[in-house]
Design an enzyme around this catalytic site. Sequence first.
Site, PDB file in Angstrom:
ATOM      1  CB  ALA A 114       7.084  -0.223   0.159  1.00 18.03           C
ATOM      2  CD  GLN A 151       2.100   6.706   4.281  1.00 14.78           C
ATOM      3  OE1 GLN A 151       3.018   6.349   5.004  1.00 14.78           O
ATOM      4  NE2 GLN A 151       2.154   7.815   3.564  1.00 14.78           N
ATOM      5  CB  SER A 152       3.925  -0.488   2.050  1.00 14.56           C
ATOM      6  OG  SER A 152       4.766  -1.593   2.341  1.00 14.56           O
ATOM      7  CG  ASN A 153       5.189   0.317   8.176  1.00 13.35           C
ATOM      8  OD1 ASN A 153       5.461   1.491   8.332  1.00 13.35           O
ATOM      9  ND2 ASN A 153       4.069  -0.236   8.629  1.00 13.35           N
ATOM     10  CB  ALA A 171      -0.891  -0.012   1.239  1.00 15.08           C
TER      11      ALA A 171
END
Length: 350
Positions: free
Chosen positions: A88, A84-86, A82
Site C-alpha cells: 500500500a 502496515q502493508s508495504n 493490511a
Amino acid sequence: MTTKPNLLDTLPRYRLARLPTPLHEASRLREALGGPARCPRLFLKRDDLTDLALGGNKARKLEWLLGDALRQDATVLVTTGAVQSNHARMTAAAAVQAGLRCVLVLTAESASPEVQGNLLLDHLLGADIHFVDAAAGEAAEAAKVQKVMDRLAAAGESPYPIVLGGSDRIGTLGYVDATRELLEHCEEQGIAPAFLYYASGSRGTQAGLELGARVYNAPWRCVGVAVSGGDPEKTARAARMANEAAQLLGVNVALDPAELVTEQDYYGTGYAEPTEGATEAIRLLARAEGIFLDPVYTAKAMAGLLDHIRTGRIAPDQTVVFLHTGGVPGLFGHARRTEAMLAEAPAARG
Ligand SMILES: *Cc1c(COP(=O)(O)O)cnc(C)c1O
C-alpha cells in the site's frame, strides 16, 4: 559477461525503482554462523534498496502495473492491504511519482490504528485511506473496494484496481526481470548459487522468480518461505500467475504447482504474528551485517534459511542468495511487539 535477452522490452513499463540493486556477500553473517566449515557462501540481493519510498519488492511489480495503468489512462490507483502493508505504501508513492491519485482500503484491528511505520508514510504520501475491520473478512474488504471504485467512476475518474500485493500476471513480470538482473550479477561475481531463498506472501514474487528461473535458465532452486497460511491454494495461484505471465511474454513455459517449493514451518501463528526465530534473525542480521530485516516477511524467511543452514540441509560448499524484499518500515509499525520479543529472546546462537 553475456547479457541476457530482455524478454520484457515490448511491454509498457513506468520506471519507479532504482535498479539494479546490489548483490552483497554476507561474509560476516557467514562467520557468525560458523564460517566456511559450517555455513554456505551467502549473498543478499538488496531489494530493500529499490527506493520508491523506502524500498521493497513491490517497486519492481509496480513498474509494470503502472505501465499498464497509464496505458489505460487511469487517473487513480486503488489497492488493498493490511494496515502496515508495504504494498500500500509503495503504491501510494508510485501514484505520486506518476501524477495519479491513490485510494487505499486497509484492514485494521482497530478503527483508529496507530499512525506509525507504513501507515504514517501512507498519510505523508497523501493517500485517501479507508479502513475495514480485519475481523469482517475478505468479502467486506472486496465490497468496500467495489464501493470506492463505483464512487470514483461516478465522479468521472478512471480508477485502476491493483490486487493485494500487486500479485497478478502483470505484477509477476517484476521478478522475471529481476531474475535476469540477478543472473548478470552472479556471472560478474563468478558464482552459481544452488538456492534462492525469499519471503512468500501473495505469491507474485514466487510466480516471477519461478518463471524467470525457467526462461533464463538459472542454476538455483527457488525456496519460498511462507509468511502466512493458505496453501495449497496459494501455490496453485502462483503457478497460474506464472503461466499467464509466460503467455504475456510469449514464452513456451508451463509450471505445475508441484514444482514450487514453499516452506511452511516459519510463519508461527499467522501473518504479522511475531516468532522467536524471526526476532533472532532480525538481531543477527543487524549485528553481523548492519542490515535490517522486517518482522513480517524477511525475518521469517531468514529464520527458515538459518534453520536450513544449521540443520545441514544446505552444504557449506554451496552458495545461497537471500532476496531481501524490504519491508523495513514494518520494524517501526510493529515496534512494540518486536521489542517485547527482543527482551525475551535468547541471544543469537551462531
Ligand atoms: C509483499 C512482500 C513480500 C511478499 O511478496 P509476495 O509477492 O506478496 O509474495 C515479501 N517481503 C516484503 C517485505 C513484502 O512487502
